[in-house]
Design a protein around this motif. Structure first.
Motif, PDB file in Angstrom:
ATOM      1  N   ASP A 236       0.819  -1.219   0.000  1.00 44.71           N
ATOM      2  CA  ASP A 236       0.000   0.000   0.000  1.00 44.71           C
ATOM      3  C   ASP A 236       0.848   1.262   0.000  1.00 44.71           C
ATOM      4  N   VAL A 237       1.986   1.200   0.694  1.00 40.21           N
ATOM      5  CA  VAL A 237       2.833   2.380   0.894  1.00 40.21           C
ATOM      6  C   VAL A 237       4.289   2.029   0.614  1.00 40.21           C
ATOM      7  N   ILE A 238       4.978   2.927  -0.070  1.00 44.20           N
ATOM      8  CA  ILE A 238       6.428   2.834  -0.218  1.00 44.20           C
ATOM      9  C   ILE A 238       7.039   4.007   0.526  1.00 44.20           C
ATOM     10  N   ALA A 239       8.008   3.710   1.404  1.00 42.33           N
ATOM     11  CA  ALA A 239       8.664   4.745   2.209  1.00 42.33           C
ATOM     12  C   ALA A 239      10.152   4.788   1.888  1.00 42.33           C
ATOM     13  N   PRO A 240      10.573   5.675   0.984  1.00 37.71           N
ATOM     14  CA  PRO A 240      12.006   5.803   0.673  1.00 37.71           C
ATOM     15  C   PRO A 240      12.729   6.505   1.828  1.00 37.71           C
ATOM     16  N   CYS A 241      13.647   5.798   2.459  1.00 36.23           N
ATOM     17  CA  CYS A 241      14.380   6.356   3.600  1.00 36.23           C
ATOM     18  C   CYS A 241      15.881   6.208   3.418  1.00 36.23           C
ATOM     19  N   ALA A 242      16.331   6.222   2.174  1.00 34.16           N
ATOM     20  CA  ALA A 242      17.760   6.133   1.882  1.00 34.16           C
ATOM     21  C   ALA A 242      18.178   7.394   1.130  1.00 34.16           C
TER      22      ALA A 242
END
Length: 352
Positions: A236-242
């Protein structure tokens, strides 16, 4: 190529290069805009392929900080610094001392703080050479815990608050049972995963360093994913944390998620990708709005008077700001990043 001709140059006020051979330091500071106040932005240490790649990063990041400060209603401008080198192999105290001297040479036009590859202890070494180092003394913590100067907890909490608001807007749901893919299990990514897990989300995680993935699997029950597969997951969600530019021409066609939002800066490889996401019905949380918790934290630490409660309330405004952007974007049939840019530019285009 001149800095002025660089494709990421955006009327930056000041770009400075610094080299100290004995200390092994090669660094760049970019100040984008100081109309609202002195520039604030973290110092990032990364093994850039070359100085051109480092310059591209610092120009993009410093511009993003201007927009971030404006959208968070802070009397600050935008700046950033980068050190070329592997923080796990090349970092030394002598290097951090030299970096402190570099920051000091700008005379207060730029304040630095923690970012990827830099720890609070590194900032403390820099602070021996300059008074323009933020994050070395902390008085407040959004959750009432003992503060140590690291803004990562506030950044992660702000991203969590913003993702919660984004899911409510796009999916008409809370986070219970929502599938979230997180790229990056560093200081912010892991803390974000903890918040999401506590709210009932199902986690899928990846990182270029295996220890981050292993910790998320062991402590949070996350599902490990190969780095090249994270954006194609049926979540449902993509969280780019890089690092930035992860939403690009390669990853975009594979995305199945309805919401994109994470802690990384400059997630869109180019602004036009926001238009494509809008047409595809994917809700994008503008990164500099969503990840503003860290700069809000640093701002409150430097205030003459604040409190844990005031810091928390300010961070939680991120959710309201995002909903304002989403509502306006729907009304005007525009991409969320375009709407956020217009609002920010209205705020910092004139001197305070």
């Amino acid at each position: 190529m001149s800095v002025f001709d660089h494709p990421e140059f955006d009327n930056h006020e000041h770009v400075a290069f610094y080299h100290d051979k004995e200390a092994g330091l090669s660094a760049i500071i970019a100040v984008h805009n100081t109309n609202l106040g002195p520039a604030l932005g973290g110092c990032r240490m990364w093994p850039y392929i070359n100085s051109s790649e480092a310059l591209t990063d610092v120009l993009r990041l410093s511009k993003g900080m201007t927009y971030k400060a404006a959208m968070a209603n802070l009397k600050l401008g935008g700046g950033k610094s980068v050190i070329i080198g592997d923080p796990r192999k090349a970092k030394t105290k002598e290097m951090m001392t030299a970096m402190g001297k570099f920051v000091d040479s700008l005379g207060g036009k730029y304040f630095t703080a923690e970012d990827s590859g830099i720890a609070v202890t590194d900032l403390q070494t820099m602070a021996e050479q300059s008074e323009y180092i933020a994050g070395v003394q902390a008085q407040y913590h959004f959750a009432g815990e003992k503060p140590d100067g690291n803004p990562a907890p506030s950044t992660a909490y702000g991203v969590f608050v913003g993702l919660k608001a984004s899911v409510e807007y796009a999916l008409k749901s809370d986070l219970q049972g929502v599938k979230v893919a997180i790229q990056g299990m560093g200081h912010v990514g892991f803390r974000l995963a903890q918040h999401l897990k506590a709210a009932g989300a199902e986690l899928f995680v990846t990182d270029i360093y295996p220890e981050g993935i292993e910790r998320a699997v062991e402590e949070l029950g996350a599902t490990p994913v190969a780095p090249e597969e994270i954006y194609a997951l049926d979540v449902d969600v993509i969280a780019p944390c890089a690092l930035g530019a992860s939403i690009n021409d390669t990853t975009l066609p594979t995305i199945k998620a309805r919401v994109i939002g994470g802690a990384a800066n400059n997630q869109l490889a180019r602004e036009e990708i926001g238009d494509i996401l809008h047409k595809q019905g994917i809700l994008y949380a503008p990164d500099y709005v969503l990840n503003a918790g860290g700069i809000i934290d640093i701002y409150h630490q430097r205030m003459e008077s604040s409190s844990n409660e005031a810091l928390r309330a300010h961070i939680e405004e991120i959710g309201d700001t995002l909903k304002e952007i989403y509502t306006r974007a729907d009304a005007e049939q525009k991409a969320t990043n375009r709407v956020a840019n217009v609002i920010a530019e209205e705020r910092f285009s004139n001197k305070a």
